[in-house]
Motif scaffolding. Structure first.
Motif, PDB file in Angstrom:
ATOM      1  N   TYR A  57      61.722  65.951  34.906  1.00 18.52           N
ATOM      2  CA  TYR A  57      61.406  67.114  35.408  1.00 18.52           C
ATOM      3  C   TYR A  57      62.745  68.290  35.591  1.00 18.52           C
ATOM      4  CZ  TYR A  57      56.849  64.863  36.073  1.00 18.52           C
ATOM      5  OH  TYR A  57      55.604  64.260  36.014  1.00 18.52           O
ATOM      6  N   ARG A  58      62.410  69.484  35.782  1.00 14.03           N
ATOM      7  CA  ARG A  58      63.590  70.289  35.860  1.00 14.03           C
ATOM      8  C   ARG A  58      63.027  71.060  37.150  1.00 14.03           C
ATOM      9  NH1 ARG A  58      66.163  75.163  32.041  1.00 14.03           N
ATOM     10  NH2 ARG A  58      67.409  76.185  33.802  1.00 14.03           N
ATOM     11  N   GLY A  59      63.947  71.412  38.033  1.00 20.49           N
ATOM     12  CA  GLY A  59      63.734  72.248  39.201  1.00 20.49           C
ATOM     13  C   GLY A  59      62.914  71.223  40.225  1.00 20.49           C
ATOM     14  N   CYS A  92      63.457  62.507  37.386  1.00 21.34           N
ATOM     15  CA  CYS A  92      62.430  61.624  36.794  1.00 21.34           C
ATOM     16  C   CYS A  92      61.622  61.124  37.762  1.00 21.34           C
ATOM     17  CB  CYS A  92      63.217  60.721  35.725  1.00 21.34           C
ATOM     18  SG  CYS A  92      64.074  59.337  36.633  1.00 21.34           S
ATOM     19  N   ALA A  93      60.676  60.384  36.949  1.00 22.38           N
ATOM     20  CA  ALA A  93      59.591  59.403  37.694  1.00 22.38           C
ATOM     21  C   ALA A  93      59.207  58.191  36.697  1.00 22.38           C
ATOM     22  CB  ALA A  93      58.347  60.247  38.195  1.00 22.38           C
ATOM     23  N   ALA A  94      58.512  57.169  37.293  1.00 19.62           N
ATOM     24  CA  ALA A  94      58.335  56.002  36.379  1.00 19.62           C
ATOM     25  C   ALA A  94      56.728  55.690  36.770  1.00 19.62           C
ATOM     26  CB  ALA A  94      59.232  54.932  36.418  1.00 19.62           C
ATOM     27  N   ASN A  95      55.972  55.286  35.977  1.00 17.82           N
ATOM     28  CA  ASN A  95      54.588  54.907  36.294  1.00 17.82           C
ATOM     29  C   ASN A  95      54.206  53.442  35.564  1.00 17.82           C
ATOM     30  OD1 ASN A  95      51.993  54.436  37.190  1.00 17.82           O
ATOM     31  ND2 ASN A  95      51.422  56.535  36.494  1.00 17.82           N
ATOM     32  N   ASP A  99      50.769  54.622  41.096  1.00 17.60           N
ATOM     33  CA  ASP A  99      51.054  55.781  41.326  1.00 17.60           C
ATOM     34  C   ASP A  99      52.574  55.973  40.795  1.00 17.60           C
ATOM     35  OD1 ASP A  99      48.740  56.494  42.494  1.00 17.60           O
ATOM     36  OD2 ASP A  99      49.217  55.761  44.478  1.00 17.60           O
ATOM     37  N   PRO A 100      52.773  57.042  40.196  1.00 18.41           N
ATOM     38  CA  PRO A 100      54.150  57.415  39.684  1.00 18.41           C
ATOM     39  C   PRO A 100      55.131  57.600  40.871  1.00 18.41           C
ATOM     40  CG  PRO A 100      52.899  59.567  39.430  1.00 18.41           C
ATOM     41  CD  PRO A 100      52.131  58.445  39.814  1.00 18.41           C
ATOM     42  N   ILE A 101      56.444  56.993  40.738  1.00 16.28           N
ATOM     43  CA  ILE A 101      57.348  57.060  41.615  1.00 16.28           C
ATOM     44  C   ILE A 101      58.500  57.866  41.309  1.00 16.28           C
ATOM     45  CG2 ILE A 101      59.115  55.610  43.116  1.00 16.28           C
ATOM     46  CD1 ILE A 101      56.950  53.244  42.797  1.00 16.28           C
ATOM     47  N   PRO A 102      58.900  58.830  42.031  1.00 11.71           N
ATOM     48  CA  PRO A 102      59.924  59.768  41.599  1.00 11.71           C
ATOM     49  C   PRO A 102      61.527  59.423  42.172  1.00 11.71           C
ATOM     50  CG  PRO A 102      58.777  60.757  43.507  1.00 11.71           C
ATOM     51  CD  PRO A 102      57.950  59.447  43.126  1.00 11.71           C
ATOM     52  N   SER A 103      62.236  59.922  41.414  1.00 13.55           N
ATOM     53  CA  SER A 103      63.783  59.666  41.747  1.00 13.55           C
ATOM     54  C   SER A 103      64.155  60.873  42.647  1.00 13.55           C
ATOM     55  CB  SER A 103      64.540  59.531  40.464  1.00 13.55           C
ATOM     56  OG  SER A 103      64.803  60.855  39.794  1.00 13.55           O
ATOM     57  N   GLU A 104      65.508  60.651  43.041  1.00 10.43           N
ATOM     58  CA  GLU A 104      65.949  61.720  43.774  1.00 10.43           C
ATOM     59  C   GLU A 104      66.380  63.004  42.788  1.00 10.43           C
ATOM     60  OE1 GLU A 104      69.111  60.208  46.078  1.00 10.43           O
ATOM     61  OE2 GLU A 104      67.972  59.044  47.511  1.00 10.43           O
ATOM     62  N   LEU A 105      66.720  63.954  43.589  1.00 10.56           N
ATOM     63  CA  LEU A 105      67.129  65.307  42.512  1.00 10.56           C
ATOM     64  C   LEU A 105      68.492  65.211  42.508  1.00 10.56           C
ATOM     65  CD1 LEU A 105      65.123  68.135  44.675  1.00 10.56           C
ATOM     66  CD2 LEU A 105      64.735  67.462  42.326  1.00 10.56           C
ATOM     67  N   VAL A 106      68.953  65.654  41.080  1.00  8.18           N
ATOM     68  CA  VAL A 106      70.191  65.716  40.878  1.00  8.18           C
ATOM     69  C   VAL A 106      70.602  66.867  40.435  1.00  8.18           C
ATOM     70  CG1 VAL A 106      72.052  64.509  39.110  1.00  8.18           C
ATOM     71  CG2 VAL A 106      70.201  63.034  40.192  1.00  8.18           C
ATOM     72  N   SER A 107      71.624  67.494  40.654  1.00  9.91           N
ATOM     73  CA  SER A 107      72.199  69.055  40.434  1.00  9.91           C
ATOM     74  C   SER A 107      73.021  68.632  38.989  1.00  9.91           C
ATOM     75  CB  SER A 107      72.830  69.590  41.628  1.00  9.91           C
ATOM     76  OG  SER A 107      72.188  69.714  42.644  1.00  9.91           O
ATOM     77  N   ILE A 108      73.052  69.526  38.186  1.00 12.79           N
ATOM     78  CA  ILE A 108      73.696  69.446  36.930  1.00 12.79           C
ATOM     79  C   ILE A 108      74.426  70.982  36.796  1.00 12.79           C
ATOM     80  CG2 ILE A 108      73.456  69.727  34.313  1.00 12.79           C
ATOM     81  CD1 ILE A 108      72.764  67.005  35.687  1.00 12.79           C
TER      82      ILE A 108
END
Length: 327
Positions: A57-59, A92-95, A99-108
Motif C-alpha cells: 500500500y501507498r500512503g 505492506c500486510a500479510a494474510n 485477518d490481515p496483519i499490517p506492517s509499520e509505515l516506511v517513508s520513502i
C-alpha cells in the motif's frame, strides 16, 4: 467432565499457530533512492503456515499497489523508475487465511540531482558602475535540498552560500576594476555538481574612466606639440628671418603748401638697424649751388621723387652723423 476439559486445554497448543509479525524493508536500505533508480519493497512474516497473501500500500490511507500469494516468509514489490512524485509513505500486510496483519509505515525519499543552475545579477543587471554593491543570484530549478552554491569570477571562487530548504541563494560583493570579466556559479546536493553558463558583466565606470584617461592624455600630447612648435619658432635665428622693414607712413606729415617756404627735409626716423629714412619736400624753386652742395656733403647721394615728396636713403651710419648738422 474434568478429563474432557483437560484434553481440550492440552489440544490447543498442538494446533498450528498463525503469523504474528509483519515488517517492511527497502532496497536500497534507509528509504533513500535516487530519481530514476529502482526501489524494492520487501514484506516479511515471522512464520509460514501455508500460502501467504501479501499486500502493498501507498500512503496512510492505503492505496493498494500490488498483491501476491506464495508460501514463503518474504515477498518483493518493485518500482522500476522512481520519480520525485513517488516520495511517500508505504506499508505492506500479510494474510494466512485469518485477518490481515499490517506492517509499520516506511517513508520513502526520492533524491533529485540538481539541474543546471541559472546565474543572474540583482537590480544592476549586467551593467554596473565601479563601487556598486553587486548581487549574484544562483538557482537550480530542480534538486533535493539542501543545495550548496559556489560563485566564481573566471576560475576564482568569490564565495559560497547554501539553501537548506532548496531554491536559490545569493552572494553580494563590492565591484572593483578587477571584477571585469565572466561570472558563473555551481550547484550541488551531494548527487553531482552542475555549473551555470558564463555571464559577462560590463563595467560602465571602468569604460568611462578609461575614456577619461585617454582624453587627458590626448589633450596633454596636443598641448606639448603646440608648446614645442611655439618655442621652436621663438628660438629661430633672427639673421635667417630678419624683420620686415615697414615705412611708417602714418607718422609723416602731409606735404606742405608749395606756396609757403619749407625746409628741404625733416623728420628723420630710425626704422631698423642702422638705416635712416628722411622725408624731403620738393618745391618748384631752383636750389642755390650752395644749398645743393650742402645736401651732397651730408651723404645724400640717391633720391627719387614720389608725388610731392622725395625719399632718400643715406649710406652713412647714423652713429657718426651730427643730427644738428642734418637739420
Amino acid at each position: 467432565m474434568l478429563p474432557w476439559l483437560l484434553l481440550l486445554i492440552c489440544a490447543l497448543p498442538c494446533e498450528p499457530a498463525g503469523i504474528s509479525d509483519v515488517s517492511l524493508k527497502t532496497r536500497p536500505p534507509g528509504g533513500w533512492v535516487m530519481e530514476g533508480d529502482k526501489l524494492v519493497l520487501i514484506c516479511s512474516v515471522d512464520r509460514v503456515t501455508g500460502n501467504i497473501t501479501y499486500f502493498w500500500y501507498r500512503g496512510a490511507l492505503g492505496f493498494q499497489l500490488e498483491t501476491k500469494t506464495q508460501p514463503s516468509l518474504t515477498a518483493e514489490f518493485e518500482i522500476s523508475d522512481m520519480k520525485q512524485s513517488d516520495a511517500d509513505q508505504y506499508y505492506c500486510a500479510a494474510n494466512d487465511g485469518h485477518d490481515p496483519i499490517p506492517s509499520e509505515l516506511v517513508s520513502i525519499h526520492v533524491r533529485v540531482p540538481v539541474s543546471r543552475p541559472v546565474l543572474t545579477f540583482g537590480d544592476s543587471g549586467t551593467q554596473a558602475v565601479l563601487g556598486d554593491l553587486v548581487e549574484l543570484h544562483c538557482k537550480a530549478l530542480r534538486g533535493s535540498p539542501p543545495i550548496f552554491y559556489q560563485f566564481y569570477h573566471e576560475s576564482i571562487i568569490l564565495g559560497n552560500s547554501s539553501a537548506p530548504s532548496g531554491g536559490g541563494a545569493s552572494f553580494n560583493f563590492s565591484l572593483t576594476a578587477e571584477h571585469s570579466g565572466n561570472f558563473s556559479c555551481e550547484a550541488s546536493n551531494g548527487q553531482g555538481a552542475q555549473r551555470s553558463e558564463v555571464v559577462a558583466l560590463n563595467l560602465t565606470g571602468l569604460t568611462g574612466w578609461l575614456l577619461g584617461c585617454l582624453s587627458l592624455i590626448t589633450m596633454a600630447l596636443i598641448f606639448c606639440y603646440w608648446l614645442k612648435r611655439k618655442i621652436g619658432r621663438q628660438s629661430e635665428d633672427p639673421v635667417r628671418s630678419p624683420p620686415q622693414t615697414v615705412l611708417q607712413g602714418s607718422t609723416y606729415p602731409k606735404p606742405p603748401d608749395s606756396r609757403q617756404p619749407e625746409p628741404l627735409y625733416e623728420n628723420v626716423n630710425v626704422v631698423s638697424g642702422n638705416e635712416v629714412y628722411s622725408l624731403v619736400y620738393h618745391t618748384p624753386q631752383v636750389l642755390e649751388p650752395a644749398a645743393a652742395q650742402h645736401v651732397r656733403t651730408h651723404g645724400v647721394s640717391e633720391s627719387f621723387q614720389v608725388s610731392s615728396g622725395l625719399y632718400s636713403k643715406p649710406r652713412i651710419n647714423i652713429a657718426h652723423m651730427d643730427y644738428e648738422d642734418a637739420m
